[in-house]
Design a protein around this motif. Structure first.
Motif, short mmCIF file in Angstrom:
data_model
loop_
_atom_site.label_atom_id
_atom_site.label_comp_id
_atom_site.label_asym_id
_atom_site.label_seq_id
_atom_site.Cartn_x
_atom_site.Cartn_y
_atom_site.Cartn_z
N PRO A 269 -14.19 -16.17 14.94
CA PRO A 269 -14.92 -16.89 13.88
C PRO A 269 -16.42 -17.03 14.15
O PRO A 269 -17.22 -16.91 13.22
CB PRO A 269 -14.23 -18.26 13.85
N GLU A 270 -16.81 -17.26 15.39
CA GLU A 270 -18.23 -17.41 15.71
C GLU A 270 -19.01 -16.13 15.38
O GLU A 270 -20.09 -16.18 14.80
CB GLU A 270 -18.43 -17.75 17.21
N ASP B 253 -21.83 -15.58 12.18
CA ASP B 253 -23.17 -15.03 12.38
C ASP B 253 -23.36 -13.73 11.60
O ASP B 253 -24.42 -13.50 11.01
CB ASP B 253 -23.44 -14.79 13.87
N PHE B 254 -22.34 -12.90 11.60
CA PHE B 254 -22.40 -11.63 10.88
C PHE B 254 -22.58 -11.87 9.39
O PHE B 254 -23.41 -11.24 8.74
CB PHE B 254 -21.12 -10.83 11.16
N LYS B 255 -21.82 -12.81 8.84
CA LYS B 255 -21.92 -13.12 7.41
C LYS B 255 -23.31 -13.66 7.10
O LYS B 255 -23.91 -13.32 6.07
CB LYS B 255 -20.83 -14.12 7.02
N ARG B 256 -23.84 -14.51 7.95
CA ARG B 256 -25.19 -15.05 7.75
C ARG B 256 -26.22 -13.92 7.74
O ARG B 256 -27.12 -13.89 6.91
CB ARG B 256 -25.52 -16.06 8.85
N ASP B 257 -26.07 -12.96 8.67
CA ASP B 257 -27.00 -11.83 8.72
C ASP B 257 -26.91 -10.99 7.45
O ASP B 257 -27.94 -10.55 6.92
CB ASP B 257 -26.71 -10.95 9.94
N ARG C 106 -7.43 -11.51 8.20
CA ARG C 106 -7.99 -12.85 8.42
C ARG C 106 -9.51 -12.79 8.44
O ARG C 106 -10.20 -13.61 7.84
CB ARG C 106 -7.46 -13.45 9.72
N ALA C 107 -10.05 -11.78 9.13
CA ALA C 107 -11.51 -11.62 9.19
C ALA C 107 -12.09 -11.36 7.80
O ALA C 107 -13.13 -11.91 7.44
CB ALA C 107 -11.87 -10.47 10.14
N GLY C 108 -11.40 -10.54 7.02
CA GLY C 108 -11.85 -10.27 5.65
C GLY C 108 -11.89 -11.52 4.81
O GLY C 108 -12.83 -11.75 4.04
N SER C 109 -10.89 -12.36 4.97
CA SER C 109 -10.86 -13.63 4.25
C SER C 109 -12.03 -14.51 4.68
O SER C 109 -12.72 -15.11 3.85
CB SER C 109 -9.53 -14.34 4.51
N PHE C 110 -12.28 -14.57 5.97
CA PHE C 110 -13.39 -15.36 6.51
C PHE C 110 -14.73 -14.87 5.97
O PHE C 110 -15.61 -15.66 5.63
CB PHE C 110 -13.37 -15.31 8.03
N LEU C 111 -14.88 -13.55 5.89
CA LEU C 111 -16.13 -12.96 5.41
C LEU C 111 -16.29 -13.06 3.90
O LEU C 111 -17.38 -12.90 3.38
CB LEU C 111 -16.23 -11.49 5.84
N GLY C 112 -15.19 -13.28 3.20
CA GLY C 112 -15.25 -13.42 1.75
C GLY C 112 -15.11 -12.11 0.98
O GLY C 112 -15.52 -12.03 -0.18
N VAL C 113 -14.52 -11.10 1.62
CA VAL C 113 -14.32 -9.85 0.88
C VAL C 113 -13.27 -10.05 -0.20
O VAL C 113 -12.45 -10.96 -0.12
CB VAL C 113 -13.91 -8.68 1.82
N GLY C 114 -13.28 -9.19 -1.19
CA GLY C 114 -12.27 -9.26 -2.23
C GLY C 114 -11.09 -8.34 -1.96
O GLY C 114 -9.98 -8.60 -2.39
N THR C 115 -11.36 -7.27 -1.22
CA THR C 115 -10.34 -6.26 -0.99
C THR C 115 -10.31 -5.83 0.46
O THR C 115 -11.36 -5.64 1.08
CB THR C 115 -10.61 -5.00 -1.86
N VAL C 116 -9.11 -5.67 0.99
CA VAL C 116 -8.89 -5.05 2.29
C VAL C 116 -8.18 -3.73 2.01
O VAL C 116 -7.12 -3.70 1.38
CB VAL C 116 -8.01 -5.94 3.21
N THR C 117 -8.80 -2.64 2.44
CA THR C 117 -8.22 -1.31 2.23
C THR C 117 -7.79 -0.75 3.58
O THR C 117 -8.61 -0.64 4.50
CB THR C 117 -9.24 -0.36 1.57
N VAL C 118 -6.52 -0.42 3.69
CA VAL C 118 -5.96 0.15 4.92
C VAL C 118 -5.65 1.61 4.67
O VAL C 118 -4.86 1.93 3.77
CB VAL C 118 -4.69 -0.61 5.37
N THR C 119 -6.26 2.48 5.44
CA THR C 119 -5.99 3.91 5.35
C THR C 119 -5.13 4.29 6.54
O THR C 119 -5.54 4.13 7.69
CB THR C 119 -7.30 4.73 5.35
#
Length: 131
Positions: free
Chosen positions: A34-35, A39-43, A80-93
């Motif tokens: 999460p930390e 920071d990544f989302k803020r950047d 979980r990371a995608g949810s934290f970052l606020g993405v709308g879609t997780v695509t798994v290839t």
């Protein structure tokens, strides 16, 4: 996806924002802690970028329950990371699947997790969760 009446009024009030949607590669993230993600989302925000999609490359080439579980745990962590970052879609290839009967229910569980987090879960490759 249908829009329920309770969401429609909020959608009707949306305004354009001066931000560029981007797709993030999971492999490029240094961590899912999460930390780090905060920071990544803020950047990203400071750069005028909005994370819209998180893409994950997966491989299930071993016919081994432990290896399958390890890969699924990795995918779940990125959901979980995608949810934290606020993405709308997780695509798994998915590149390779040794035993679809082991992998399919595990990917279905990841799709359910994404749904509970409010994310779309797209699966690309030689397997589908609804086969």
């Amino acid at each position: 996806m249908s829009t329920t009446p309770s969401h429609q009024s909020a959608i009707d009030r949306c305004r354009p924002a001066d931000a560029t949607p981007v797709a993030l590669e999971a492999a490029a993230l240094e961590s899912t802690a999460p930390e780090y993600l905060r920071d990544f989302k803020r950047d990203l925000t400071e750069e005028g970028l909005v994370p819209a999609e998180l893409t994950i490359s997966a491989c299930f080439e071993e016919d081994c329950s432990l290896a399958t579980q390890e890969e699924i745990d990795r995918i779940r962590g990125y959901v979980r990371a995608g949810s934290f970052l606020g993405v709308g879609t997780v695509t798994v290839t998915v590149d390779t699947v040794a035993d679809p009967q082991k992998v399919r229910p595990a990917l279905a569980a990841c799709a359910e997790r994404a749904d509970r987090e409010g994310l779309a879960f797209d699966l690309e490759g030689p397997i589908a969760v609804d086969d």
